[in-house]
Design a protein around this motif. Structure first.
Motif, PDB file in Angstrom:
ATOM      1  N   ALA A  91      68.566 -60.209  31.237  1.00  0.00           N
ATOM      2  CA  ALA A  91      68.893 -58.787  31.463  1.00  0.00           C
ATOM      3  C   ALA A  91      70.402 -58.600  31.585  1.00  0.00           C
ATOM      4  CB  ALA A  91      68.196 -58.292  32.726  1.00  0.00           C
ATOM      5  N   ALA A  92      71.046 -59.479  32.385  1.00  0.00           N
ATOM      6  CA  ALA A  92      72.493 -59.362  32.579  1.00  0.00           C
ATOM      7  C   ALA A  92      73.222 -59.573  31.256  1.00  0.00           C
ATOM      8  CB  ALA A  92      72.964 -60.388  33.610  1.00  0.00           C
ATOM      9  N   LEU A  93      72.773 -60.587  30.494  1.00  0.00           N
ATOM     10  CA  LEU A  93      73.427 -60.880  29.213  1.00  0.00           C
ATOM     11  C   LEU A  93      73.264 -59.717  28.238  1.00  0.00           C
ATOM     12  CD1 LEU A  93      72.439 -64.638  28.819  1.00  0.00           C
ATOM     13  CD2 LEU A  93      74.751 -63.741  29.110  1.00  0.00           C
ATOM     14  N   ILE A  94      72.075 -59.111  28.219  1.00  0.00           N
ATOM     15  CA  ILE A  94      71.843 -57.999  27.294  1.00  0.00           C
ATOM     16  C   ILE A  94      72.707 -56.794  27.680  1.00  0.00           C
ATOM     17  CG2 ILE A  94      70.102 -56.290  26.572  1.00  0.00           C
ATOM     18  CD1 ILE A  94      68.161 -58.669  26.286  1.00  0.00           C
ATOM     19  N   LEU A  95      72.899 -56.589  28.980  1.00  0.00           N
ATOM     20  CA  LEU A  95      73.772 -55.490  29.412  1.00  0.00           C
ATOM     21  C   LEU A  95      75.214 -55.738  28.945  1.00  0.00           C
ATOM     22  CD1 LEU A  95      72.568 -54.611  33.024  1.00  0.00           C
ATOM     23  CD2 LEU A  95      72.479 -53.152  30.984  1.00  0.00           C
ATOM     24  N   VAL A  96      75.679 -56.980  29.130  1.00  0.00           N
ATOM     25  CA  VAL A  96      77.046 -57.333  28.699  1.00  0.00           C
ATOM     26  C   VAL A  96      77.161 -57.221  27.178  1.00  0.00           C
ATOM     27  CG1 VAL A  96      78.703 -59.243  28.551  1.00  0.00           C
ATOM     28  CG2 VAL A  96      77.485 -58.830  30.688  1.00  0.00           C
ATOM     29  N   LEU A  97      76.169 -57.769  26.472  1.00  0.00           N
ATOM     30  CA  LEU A  97      76.201 -57.748  25.009  1.00  0.00           C
ATOM     31  C   LEU A  97      76.095 -56.317  24.475  1.00  0.00           C
ATOM     32  CD1 LEU A  97      73.988 -60.884  24.460  1.00  0.00           C
ATOM     33  CD2 LEU A  97      76.287 -60.604  23.539  1.00  0.00           C
ATOM     34  N   GLY A  98      75.268 -55.501  25.129  1.00  0.00           N
ATOM     35  CA  GLY A  98      75.122 -54.103  24.721  1.00  0.00           C
ATOM     36  C   GLY A  98      76.428 -53.342  24.895  1.00  0.00           C
ATOM     37  N   THR A  99      77.053 -53.518  26.066  1.00  0.00           N
ATOM     38  CA  THR A  99      78.304 -52.804  26.351  1.00  0.00           C
ATOM     39  C   THR A  99      79.402 -53.221  25.367  1.00  0.00           C
ATOM     40  OG1 THR A  99      77.680 -52.986  28.665  1.00  0.00           O
ATOM     41  CG2 THR A  99      79.926 -52.276  28.220  1.00  0.00           C
ATOM     42  N   THR A 100      79.592 -54.532  25.199  1.00  0.00           N
ATOM     43  CA  THR A 100      80.658 -54.990  24.310  1.00  0.00           C
ATOM     44  C   THR A 100      80.299 -54.692  22.850  1.00  0.00           C
ATOM     45  OG1 THR A 100      79.682 -57.198  24.462  1.00  0.00           O
ATOM     46  CG2 THR A 100      81.627 -56.788  25.799  1.00  0.00           C
ATOM     47  N   GLY A 101      79.029 -54.824  22.518  1.00  0.00           N
ATOM     48  CA  GLY A 101      78.579 -54.562  21.143  1.00  0.00           C
ATOM     49  C   GLY A 101      78.802 -53.116  20.738  1.00  0.00           C
ATOM     50  N   ILE A 102      78.444 -52.187  21.625  1.00  0.00           N
ATOM     51  CA  ILE A 102      78.661 -50.757  21.342  1.00  0.00           C
ATOM     52  C   ILE A 102      80.157 -50.505  21.181  1.00  0.00           C
ATOM     53  CG2 ILE A 102      78.549 -48.438  22.380  1.00  0.00           C
ATOM     54  CD1 ILE A 102      75.819 -49.363  23.621  1.00  0.00           C
ATOM     55  N   LEU A 148      68.003 -52.601  22.582  1.00  0.00           N
ATOM     56  CA  LEU A 148      68.516 -51.685  23.610  1.00  0.00           C
ATOM     57  C   LEU A 148      67.563 -50.515  23.848  1.00  0.00           C
ATOM     58  CD1 LEU A 148      72.364 -51.638  22.917  1.00  0.00           C
ATOM     59  CD2 LEU A 148      71.139 -52.868  24.697  1.00  0.00           C
ATOM     60  N   LEU A 149      66.917 -50.048  22.766  1.00  0.00           N
ATOM     61  CA  LEU A 149      65.917 -48.974  22.936  1.00  0.00           C
ATOM     62  C   LEU A 149      64.747 -49.501  23.780  1.00  0.00           C
ATOM     63  CD1 LEU A 149      65.841 -47.332  19.395  1.00  0.00           C
ATOM     64  CD2 LEU A 149      66.474 -46.205  21.530  1.00  0.00           C
ATOM     65  N   PHE A 150      64.347 -50.750  23.472  1.00  0.00           N
ATOM     66  CA  PHE A 150      63.276 -51.372  24.264  1.00  0.00           C
ATOM     67  C   PHE A 150      63.721 -51.470  25.733  1.00  0.00           C
ATOM     68  CE2 PHE A 150      62.185 -55.369  26.395  1.00  0.00           C
ATOM     69  CZ  PHE A 150      60.840 -55.132  26.651  1.00  0.00           C
ATOM     70  N   MET A 151      64.993 -51.886  25.931  1.00  0.00           N
ATOM     71  CA  MET A 151      65.487 -52.069  27.299  1.00  0.00           C
ATOM     72  C   MET A 151      65.398 -50.758  28.101  1.00  0.00           C
ATOM     73  SD  MET A 151      69.267 -53.190  28.557  1.00  0.00           S
ATOM     74  CE  MET A 151      69.825 -51.499  28.455  1.00  0.00           C
ATOM     75  N   LEU A 152      65.752 -49.650  27.454  1.00  0.00           N
ATOM     76  CA  LEU A 152      65.687 -48.351  28.151  1.00  0.00           C
ATOM     77  C   LEU A 152      64.254 -48.049  28.598  1.00  0.00           C
ATOM     78  CD1 LEU A 152      68.023 -46.026  26.011  1.00  0.00           C
ATOM     79  CD2 LEU A 152      68.486 -47.009  28.257  1.00  0.00           C
ATOM     80  N   SER A 153      63.321 -48.214  27.633  1.00  0.00           N
ATOM     81  CA  SER A 153      61.920 -47.904  27.970  1.00  0.00           C
ATOM     82  C   SER A 153      61.381 -48.908  28.993  1.00  0.00           C
ATOM     83  CB  SER A 153      61.051 -47.892  26.716  1.00  0.00           C
ATOM     84  OG  SER A 153      61.040 -49.184  26.156  1.00  0.00           O
ATOM     85  N   HIS A 154      61.825 -50.158  28.873  1.00  0.00           N
ATOM     86  CA  HIS A 154      61.378 -51.229  29.778  1.00  0.00           C
ATOM     87  C   HIS A 154      61.822 -50.911  31.215  1.00  0.00           C
ATOM     88  CE1 HIS A 154      60.120 -55.265  30.812  1.00  0.00           C
ATOM     89  NE2 HIS A 154      61.328 -55.619  31.218  1.00  0.00           N
ATOM     90  N   ILE A 155      63.072 -50.484  31.359  1.00  0.00           N
ATOM     91  CA  ILE A 155      63.580 -50.152  32.706  1.00  0.00           C
ATOM     92  C   ILE A 155      62.802 -48.954  33.257  1.00  0.00           C
ATOM     93  CG2 ILE A 155      65.582 -49.296  34.023  1.00  0.00           C
ATOM     94  CD1 ILE A 155      67.350 -50.884  32.003  1.00  0.00           C
TER      95      ILE A 155
END
Lengths: 334, 204
Positions: free
Chosen positions: B20-31, B174-181
Motif C-alpha cells: 500500500a505504501a509503495l503504491i501510494l509513493v509510486l502513484g504520487t511520483t508516477g502522476i 490506482l482506480l482499484f486502490m480508490l475503490s478498495h479503500i
C-alpha cells in the motif's frame, strides 16, 4: 592581386555550389551527393579531380602510397574516406575549392596551409551570426586561440540536420564532436587551459561522473545532443556552449507537453508534426518516447475522467450510506 | 459464532501495508512524471524519477515475496472462488453494495479462516494480483531498462507500447486502490476492516 583574384573566383564557385546544393533533395544528399543541376559530366570531373587528392589522402593511399617520397607519418592524420566525403555537406565540391592553389601540385607549396579558405568565405552570414555566440561560449572564453569552426565541425564528414533527418543520426554525429575531446585525455589535453589556482593544465572531468545527477544518462546521450542542455534557449540552435553552471538542469524543459525538443533537435521535422494517432509531439515519438512530452491528450482526459467518475461515484455512495443510516435511525427511534 | 476471529497472518499484513505504501509513493511520483508541467510543479522531476525507480524495484521484490509466500503457505487458494453458486453469490454481493447496504441488510458473506474473501473480492483481487500486477511490474522493469524494449513498433519508438501498458495498468491499479479503500469502510464499523488489517482479528 593574384590572391585577391583567387579569393573572388573561389567565392563565386562557393556561391554556385550553394545554389546547386539548394536544389538537391535532402534524402538523396544523405547517401551520395548528386544534383539535378549537377550534370554527370561535371560530377565526373569533380570526382576525378578529388580522386587525385584521395590517391594519397585516404586509407588506401596511406597503405599503398602512390609515391615513394611521401612522409607517411604526416600523411596518416590527413587521410579521409572518399565515400564519407562524397556524402557529406561539401561532397559536391572539389577539394581545391577550399584547399587553394598551394595544393594543386606535389610537393605542396610551403605556404599552402595559408591558402585554405576560411569558412566565412562561403558561410559569411552564418559566421556573422555564430561569431557572437561563439565569443560568449565556454570554448572561446577559455581557449579562444585554439578554437575554429573545424575544431568541432569536420568539413569532410559532417552533414546538416535537415540532410541527416533521422534524429538518432544527428545525435550520434553531433555528440561525437563533443566526445572527441571531452571523452579523450589526449585530445582534451591539447586544448585544456591552465587551471587558475594550480597553474597546471585543467584535468578532464569524467563525463559520466559529472552527469551522475541525470537519470538514465547513457539513454539520454543516445537520444539527445549535448548541446540540447549546454546551449541557451534561442530561436535557432546557439553556438554559445555553456558549462555545467549555466547548462540546462530543468528536466521539464524537454519532459513536458511544450517540450523544447521541438524547437531544438526536432526543429527540422517540426513541419511534419501530424499528431499521429492523436499523440502530442508525435514527431519525437518516431524515434524516442519522452516521458511527459509524448503524451496522448485524449487518453489522458479519459483516464482523468475515469478517476473523477470513480471519486464521484464513491462520494455519492458514501453520502447515500450516511443519509440511509440517519433515516434508519430516525425510523427505529420513531 | 465468536465475536472476534484471528484471520490475517502477520506476513500478509506486513506485505499488504508495504504494498500500500509503495503504491501510494509510486502513484504520487508516477502522476507527477506523466503529467509533468512547468506550471504545475508537483514532485521535482529527477527526484520523482529516482524515488519511482527505487519504489518500483521494491514493489517488484514485494510482489515476488507475495507470490512465493502464497505458494508456500497455500494462501493462493483464498483467491479462487469456490463453487457451488459462484454466480448467485456474486450477484448477491453486488446487490448488497448497490441496495442492501443502504437498507442495513446483513453482509451476505462472513469471512472465515477458509474463505477470507467474498466472490467479488476473490475475483477482483485475483485479477489485480495475477493480471494487473505482473503487467505493471514487467512493463516498469522494461521501462527501467529500455534496452530490452523493442527497437521500433508501428513506426514509433519501441518504448511506446511499454510506456502505454505501464500507464494504463497503473491507472487501473490506482482506480482499484480508490475503490478498495472505500469498500474498506463497509465493515461492521467504518474502521473495522482497517483495524483488522493491522491486528489480524476480524470482528463479526
Amino acid at each position: 592581386m593574384r590572391a585577391f583574384h583567387n579569393t573572388v573566383l573561389r567565392f563565386a564557385a562557393c556561391i554556385a555550389m550553394m545554389l546547386l546544393a539548394s536544389f538537391v533533395p535532402a534524402a538523396a544528399l544523405a547517401q551520395e551527393k548528386t544534383s539535378a543541376l549537377m550534370t554527370p559530366e561535371l560530377l565526373e570531373k569533380v570526382r576525378r579531380a578529388n580522386n587525385e587528392c584521395f590517391a594519397c589522402h585516404s586509407e588506401e593511399g596511406v597503405k599503398k602510397p602512390p609515391r615513394a617520397d611521401l612522409d607517411i607519418t604526416k600523411l596518416r592524420p590527413l587521410a579521409h574516406d572518399p565515400k564519407v566525403f562524397n556524402g557529406s555537406n561539401h561532397g559536391l565540391m572539389e577539394c581545391t575549392q577550399c584547399h587553394g592553389q598551394g595544393y594543386t601540385e606535389f610537393p605542396h607549396a610551403a605556404d599552402a596551409r595559408e591558402s585554405i579558405s576560411a569558412c566565412e568565405e562561403c558561410h559569411a552570414a552564418k559566421v556573422l551570426r555564430i561569431e557572437k555566440q561563439l565569443d560568449a561560449s565556454v570554448h572561446a572564453t577559455r581557449v579562444k586561440d585554439k578554437f575554429t569552426c573545424s575544431t568541432c565541425h569536420d568539413p569532410h564528414v559532417d552533414l546538416i540536420a535537415s540532410t541527416l533527418i533521422d534524429p538518432r543520426k544527428i545525435v550520434a554525429q553531433d555528440n561525437q564532436h563533443c566526445l572527441d575531446c571531452h571523452d579523450s585525455e589526449l585530445e582534451f589535453a591539447k586544448f585544456a587551459p591552465d587551471d587558475e589556482q594550480t597553474s597546471t593544465k585543467k584535468k578532464r572531468p569524467d563525463i559520466d561522473k559529472i552527469h551522475e545527477w541525470l537519470p538514465n544518462t547513457r539513454v539520454h546521450w543516445q537520444a539527445v545532443r549535448c548541446v540540447e542542455c549546454h546551449t541557451p534557449a534561442t530561436k535557432t540552435l546557439s553556438h554559445e556552449i555553456v558549462n555545467k553552471e549555466k547548462a540546462e538542469r530543468q528536466c521539464l524543459t524537454c519532459h513536458s507537453a511544450s517540450s523544447s525538443l521541438t524547437t531544438r533537435l526536432y526543429r527540422h521535422l517540426a513541419k511534419e508534426e501530424q499528431e499521429r494517432l492523436g499523440f502530442a509531439n508525435s514527431v519525437i515519438l518516431a524515434s524516442s518516447y519522452v516521458l511527459g512530452a509524448t503524451r496522448h491528450p485524449w487518453l489522458d482526459r479519459l483516464i482523468v475522467g475515469a478517476f473523477a467518475a470513480m471519486l464521484l461515484g464513491l462520494l455519492i455512495h458514501g453520502l447515500a450510506r450516511i443519509v440511509a443510516r440517519i433515516v434508519r435511525r430516525k425510523k427505529n427511534h420513531g | 459464532m465468536a465475536e472476534r476471529e484471528y484471520l490475517i497472518s502477520p506476513w500478509i499484513r506486513i506485505w499488504h501495508w508495504t504494498n500500500a505504501a509503495l503504491i501510494l509513493v509510486l502513484g504520487t511520483t508516477g502522476i507527477s512524471l506523466h503529467f509533468a508541467d512547468p506550471n504545475l510543479p508537483f514532485v521535482e522531476f529527477s527526484l520523482a524519477v529516482r524515488v519511482h525507480n527505487i519504489a518500483g524495484v521494491t514493489l517488484a521484490a514485494a510482489y515476488a515475496f507475495f507470490v512465493i509466500a502464497n505458494i508456500v503457505t497455500g494462501n493462493w487458494w483464498q483467491f479462487v472462488p469456490k463453487p457451488p453458486g459462484i454466480v448467485p453469490r456474486l450477484v448477491a454481493q453486488a446487490r448488497w453494495y448497490a441496495f442492501g447496504i443502504f437498507r442495513g441488510d446483513p453482509h451476505p458473506h462472513s469471512p472465515t479462516k477458509d474463505e477470507h474473501f467474498n466472490v467479488l473480492q476473490a475475483l477482483t483481487y485475483w485479477s489485480v494480483m495475477y493480471l494487473l500486477m505482473p503487467l505493471i511490474i514487467l512493463s516498469g522493469l522494461i521501462y527501467l531498462y529500455p534496452q530490452f524494449a523493442p527497437d521500433k513498433m508501428f513506426g514509433f519508438d519501441g518504448l511506446l507500447p511499454i510506456a502505454m501498458l505501464h500507464y494504463l495498468s497503473a491507472a487501473a491499479v490506482l482506480l482499484f486502490m480508490l475503490s478498495h479503500i472505500y469498500l474498506g469502510t463497509t465493515g461492521k464499523t467504518v474502521g473495522a476492516m482497517f483495524k483488522m488489517m493491522f491486528t489480524g482479528w476480524h470482528e463479526h
